[in-house]
Scaffold this motif. Structure first.
Motif, mmCIF file in Angstrom:
data_model
loop_
_atom_site.group_PDB
_atom_site.id
_atom_site.type_symbol
_atom_site.label_atom_id
_atom_site.label_comp_id
_atom_site.label_asym_id
_atom_site.label_seq_id
_atom_site.Cartn_x
_atom_site.Cartn_y
_atom_site.Cartn_z
ATOM 1 N N GLN A 39 0.819 -1.212 0.000
ATOM 2 C CA GLN A 39 0.000 0.000 0.000
ATOM 3 C C GLN A 39 0.858 1.269 0.000
ATOM 4 O OE1 GLN A 39 -3.257 0.232 -0.485
ATOM 5 N NE2 GLN A 39 -3.108 2.457 -0.440
ATOM 6 N N LYS A 42 1.954 2.107 -3.458
ATOM 7 C CA LYS A 42 0.859 2.723 -4.220
ATOM 8 C C LYS A 42 0.704 4.189 -3.845
ATOM 9 C CE LYS A 42 -1.674 -1.622 -4.476
ATOM 10 N NZ LYS A 42 -2.842 -2.357 -3.991
ATOM 11 N N GLU A 43 0.850 4.500 -2.559
ATOM 12 C CA GLU A 43 0.743 5.882 -2.085
ATOM 13 C C GLU A 43 1.860 6.751 -2.672
ATOM 14 O OE1 GLU A 43 -0.666 9.197 0.070
ATOM 15 O OE2 GLU A 43 -1.629 7.255 -0.207
ATOM 16 N N ILE A 45 3.489 6.229 -5.459
ATOM 17 C CA ILE A 45 3.207 6.392 -6.890
ATOM 18 C C ILE A 45 2.086 7.400 -7.092
ATOM 19 C CG2 ILE A 45 2.329 5.216 -8.947
ATOM 20 C CD1 ILE A 45 3.857 2.694 -7.884
ATOM 21 N N GLN A 46 1.045 7.341 -6.253
ATOM 22 C CA GLN A 46 -0.058 8.298 -6.346
ATOM 23 C C GLN A 46 0.434 9.717 -6.073
ATOM 24 O OE1 GLN A 46 -3.399 7.742 -7.293
ATOM 25 N NE2 GLN A 46 -3.219 9.964 -7.447
ATOM 26 N N ASN A 47 1.313 9.877 -5.090
ATOM 27 C CA ASN A 47 1.879 11.199 -4.808
ATOM 28 C C ASN A 47 2.627 11.745 -6.016
ATOM 29 O OD1 ASN A 47 0.857 11.068 -2.224
ATOM 30 N ND2 ASN A 47 2.823 10.606 -1.263
ATOM 31 N N ASP A 49 2.087 10.904 -9.140
ATOM 32 C CA ASP A 49 1.077 11.210 -10.151
ATOM 33 C C ASP A 49 0.389 12.540 -9.841
ATOM 34 O OD1 ASP A 49 -0.528 10.412 -12.513
ATOM 35 O OD2 ASP A 49 -2.166 10.368 -11.043
ATOM 36 N N ASP A 50 0.047 12.763 -8.575
ATOM 37 C CA ASP A 50 -0.580 14.029 -8.174
ATOM 38 C C ASP A 50 0.319 15.218 -8.495
ATOM 39 O OD1 ASP A 50 -2.736 12.605 -7.179
ATOM 40 O OD2 ASP A 50 -2.163 12.827 -5.078
ATOM 41 N N LYS A 109 -4.539 17.613 0.903
ATOM 42 C CA LYS A 109 -4.638 17.143 -0.475
ATOM 43 C C LYS A 109 -5.377 18.170 -1.320
ATOM 44 C CE LYS A 109 -3.821 12.390 -0.483
ATOM 45 N NZ LYS A 109 -3.288 11.673 -1.563
ATOM 46 N N ASP A 112 -9.461 17.719 -6.716
ATOM 47 C CA ASP A 112 -9.372 17.493 -8.166
ATOM 48 C C ASP A 112 -10.450 18.265 -8.886
ATOM 49 O OD1 ASP A 112 -7.146 15.733 -8.351
ATOM 50 O OD2 ASP A 112 -8.385 14.180 -7.431
#
Length: 112
Positions: A39, A42-43, A45-47, A49-50, A109, A112
């Motif tokens: 997990q 994934k976090e 990678i998401q950071n 991407d953000d 955060k 979006d």
């Protein structure tokens, strides 16, 4: 009469003498709360991407003795030495990112 209103929402209520735990303890607690099974990867990678990164790299340093205790600021930090996962992406760290990273447990955060 001077204006004694707080400068920001973070100042409301004051500290009432509370002591902040050492950052290393806060970070350890955050990491322990992540579920097993990748997990945290994934976090990360998401950071990236953000932040609109186009590249993410990971480096696992599994050496237990990579860093000598005599180079630490305090010997008591030795218990936190060991394997490490490094991550890097090609996004540029923005001023608001510096503000966010200084506030553990307070998500800021972007909507979006």
């Amino acid at each position: 009469m001077s204006d004694s209103s707080p400068e920001s929402d973070d100042d409301v209520g004051g500290s009432f003498g509370q002591k902040v735990p050492p950052l290393v303890h806060l970070l350890k607690d955050i990491l322990e709360r992540y579920p097993e099974g990748g997990q945290i990867l994934k976090e990360l990678i998401q950071n990236a991407d953000d932040a609109e990164a186009t590249e993410v790299k990971f480096l696992l340093d599994a050496r237990d003795d990579a860093y000598r205790a005599d180079y630490l600021v305090r010997k008591s930090l030795r218990e936190y030495q060991g394997a490490a996962l490094y991550t890097q992406n090609n996004a540029v760290f923005q001023p608001e990112d510096w503000s966010s990273i200084q506030k553990p447990y307070r998500s800021v955060k972007k909507e979006d």
